[in-house]
Design a protein around this motif. Structure first.
Motif, PDB file in Angstrom:
ATOM      1  N   ASP A 295     -15.231  -1.959   0.842  1.00  9.43           N
ATOM      2  CA  ASP A 295     -14.340  -3.020   1.328  1.00  9.43           C
ATOM      3  C   ASP A 295     -13.532  -3.663   0.205  1.00  9.43           C
ATOM      4  OD1 ASP A 295     -15.078  -2.630   3.935  1.00  9.43           O
ATOM      5  OD2 ASP A 295     -16.566  -4.251   3.955  1.00  9.43           O
ATOM      6  N   TRP A 296     -14.150  -3.882  -0.947  1.00 12.49           N
ATOM      7  CA  TRP A 296     -13.421  -4.523  -2.039  1.00 12.49           C
ATOM      8  C   TRP A 296     -12.313  -3.611  -2.559  1.00 12.49           C
ATOM      9  CZ3 TRP A 296     -12.898  -2.534  -6.876  1.00 12.49           C
ATOM     10  CH2 TRP A 296     -13.782  -1.526  -7.256  1.00 12.49           C
ATOM     11  N   LEU A 297     -12.549  -2.291  -2.546  1.00 10.78           N
ATOM     12  CA  LEU A 297     -11.517  -1.367  -2.993  1.00 10.78           C
ATOM     13  C   LEU A 297     -10.355  -1.307  -1.999  1.00 10.78           C
ATOM     14  CD1 LEU A 297     -10.731   0.605  -5.203  1.00 10.78           C
ATOM     15  CD2 LEU A 297     -11.914   2.400  -3.926  1.00 10.78           C
ATOM     16  N   ILE A 298     -10.680  -1.386  -0.720  1.00  2.33           N
ATOM     17  CA  ILE A 298      -9.632  -1.421   0.307  1.00  2.33           C
ATOM     18  C   ILE A 298      -8.789  -2.684   0.147  1.00  2.33           C
ATOM     19  CG2 ILE A 298      -9.191  -1.591   2.794  1.00  2.33           C
ATOM     20  CD1 ILE A 298     -11.734   0.147   3.176  1.00  2.33           C
ATOM     21  N   GLY A 299      -9.458  -3.814  -0.053  1.00  6.41           N
ATOM     22  CA  GLY A 299      -8.740  -5.075  -0.268  1.00  6.41           C
ATOM     23  C   GLY A 299      -7.858  -5.030  -1.499  1.00  6.41           C
ATOM     24  N   LEU A 300      -8.384  -4.453  -2.573  1.00 10.59           N
ATOM     25  CA  LEU A 300      -7.606  -4.338  -3.802  1.00 10.59           C
ATOM     26  C   LEU A 300      -6.394  -3.432  -3.595  1.00 10.59           C
ATOM     27  CD1 LEU A 300      -7.338  -4.943  -6.843  1.00 10.59           C
ATOM     28  CD2 LEU A 300      -8.753  -2.907  -7.252  1.00 10.59           C
ATOM     29  N   GLY A 301      -6.582  -2.347  -2.899  1.00  9.84           N
ATOM     30  CA  GLY A 301      -5.471  -1.443  -2.604  1.00  9.84           C
ATOM     31  C   GLY A 301      -4.397  -2.117  -1.777  1.00  9.84           C
ATOM     32  N   MET A 302      -4.818  -2.929  -0.819  1.00 14.17           N
ATOM     33  CA  MET A 302      -3.855  -3.645   0.021  1.00 14.17           C
ATOM     34  C   MET A 302      -3.069  -4.671  -0.802  1.00 14.17           C
ATOM     35  SD  MET A 302      -6.235  -3.996   3.438  1.00 14.17           S
ATOM     36  CE  MET A 302      -5.239  -5.256   4.187  1.00 14.17           C
ATOM     37  N   VAL A 303      -3.769  -5.413  -1.655  1.00  8.96           N
ATOM     38  CA  VAL A 303      -3.104  -6.418  -2.493  1.00  8.96           C
ATOM     39  C   VAL A 303      -2.125  -5.746  -3.450  1.00  8.96           C
ATOM     40  CG1 VAL A 303      -3.489  -8.087  -4.355  1.00  8.96           C
ATOM     41  CG2 VAL A 303      -4.913  -8.151  -2.309  1.00  8.96           C
ATOM     42  N   LEU A 304      -2.527  -4.651  -4.063  1.00  9.82           N
ATOM     43  CA  LEU A 304      -1.643  -3.942  -4.991  1.00  9.82           C
ATOM     44  C   LEU A 304      -0.424  -3.363  -4.281  1.00  9.82           C
ATOM     45  CD1 LEU A 304      -4.204  -2.140  -7.333  1.00  9.82           C
ATOM     46  CD2 LEU A 304      -2.778  -4.133  -7.842  1.00  9.82           C
ATOM     47  N   THR A 305      -0.615  -2.902  -3.054  1.00 11.50           N
ATOM     48  CA  THR A 305       0.521  -2.364  -2.291  1.00 11.50           C
ATOM     49  C   THR A 305       1.541  -3.453  -1.998  1.00 11.50           C
ATOM     50  OG1 THR A 305      -0.892  -0.684  -1.304  1.00 11.50           O
ATOM     51  CG2 THR A 305       1.167  -1.170  -0.173  1.00 11.50           C
ATOM     52  N   VAL A 306       1.072  -4.605  -1.552  1.00 16.07           N
ATOM     53  CA  VAL A 306       1.989  -5.707  -1.256  1.00 16.07           C
ATOM     54  C   VAL A 306       2.672  -6.191  -2.545  1.00 16.07           C
ATOM     55  CG1 VAL A 306       2.140  -8.084  -0.411  1.00 16.07           C
ATOM     56  CG2 VAL A 306       0.756  -6.423   0.823  1.00 16.07           C
ATOM     57  N   ALA A 307       1.911  -6.245  -3.633  1.00 18.86           N
ATOM     58  CA  ALA A 307       2.505  -6.672  -4.906  1.00 18.86           C
ATOM     59  C   ALA A 307       3.580  -5.680  -5.372  1.00 18.86           C
ATOM     60  CB  ALA A 307       1.417  -6.805  -5.968  1.00 18.86           C
ATOM     61  N   ALA A 308       3.314  -4.397  -5.213  1.00 20.49           N
ATOM     62  CA  ALA A 308       4.279  -3.384  -5.648  1.00 20.49           C
ATOM     63  C   ALA A 308       5.558  -3.438  -4.806  1.00 20.49           C
ATOM     64  CB  ALA A 308       3.649  -1.993  -5.563  1.00 20.49           C
ATOM     65  N   THR A 309       5.432  -3.565  -3.490  1.00 20.40           N
ATOM     66  CA  THR A 309       6.635  -3.607  -2.652  1.00 20.40           C
ATOM     67  C   THR A 309       7.405  -4.910  -2.870  1.00 20.40           C
ATOM     68  OG1 THR A 309       5.363  -4.449  -0.774  1.00 20.40           O
ATOM     69  CG2 THR A 309       5.725  -2.060  -0.883  1.00 20.40           C
ATOM     70  N   THR A 310       6.703  -5.991  -3.138  1.00 18.92           N
ATOM     71  CA  THR A 310       7.390  -7.249  -3.443  1.00 18.92           C
ATOM     72  C   THR A 310       8.152  -7.132  -4.754  1.00 18.92           C
ATOM     73  OG1 THR A 310       5.672  -8.473  -2.268  1.00 18.92           O
ATOM     74  CG2 THR A 310       7.062  -9.736  -3.758  1.00 18.92           C
ATOM     75  N   SER A 311       7.553  -6.483  -5.730  1.00 17.60           N
ATOM     76  CA  SER A 311       8.222  -6.266  -7.016  1.00 17.60           C
ATOM     77  C   SER A 311       9.470  -5.397  -6.852  1.00 17.60           C
ATOM     78  CB  SER A 311       7.255  -5.606  -7.996  1.00 17.60           C
ATOM     79  OG  SER A 311       7.904  -5.289  -9.192  1.00 17.60           O
ATOM     80  N   VAL A 312       9.363  -4.357  -6.046  1.00 22.61           N
ATOM     81  CA  VAL A 312      10.525  -3.498  -5.801  1.00 22.61           C
ATOM     82  C   VAL A 312      11.625  -4.297  -5.095  1.00 22.61           C
ATOM     83  CG1 VAL A 312      11.332  -1.503  -4.475  1.00 22.61           C
ATOM     84  CG2 VAL A 312       9.244  -1.337  -5.823  1.00 22.61           C
TER      85      VAL A 312
END
Length: 90
Positions: free
Chosen positions: A57-74
């Protein structure tokens, strides 16, 4: 019959502060669009892919946070590029 070309130049009455405000608004739109694009991507695709591979679960949460951060950065980068183009347009 001879033709002459007259190039009309549009006179801009924007102050530098008005232009800076407009550029900031474009950057904000880029961030919002990037964030809103990242949410369904993170919740749907990334979450399902990590769950299918048995991730914790923590890895899924981390992946979700990183995805949102990456698309926001783009989104921010695209908004900044568009805002820069607005500044060069005279």
């Amino acid at each position: 019959m001879a033709q002459t070309g007259i190039k009309l130049h549009r006179v801009s009455h924007q102050t530098p502060a008005d232009l800076a405000h407009k550029q900031l608004e474009v950057e904000k739109v880029g961030v919002i669009v990037g964030f809103l694009a990242g949410l369904p991507l993170a919740v749907g695709t990334v979450s399902e892919a990590l769950t299918a591979h048995g991730a914790s679960d923590w890895l899924i949460g981390l992946g979700m946070v990183l995805t949102v951060a990456a698309t926001t950065s783009v989104g921010l980068r695209i908004g900044t590029a568009v805002a820069t183009l607005l500044g060069k347009r005279d």
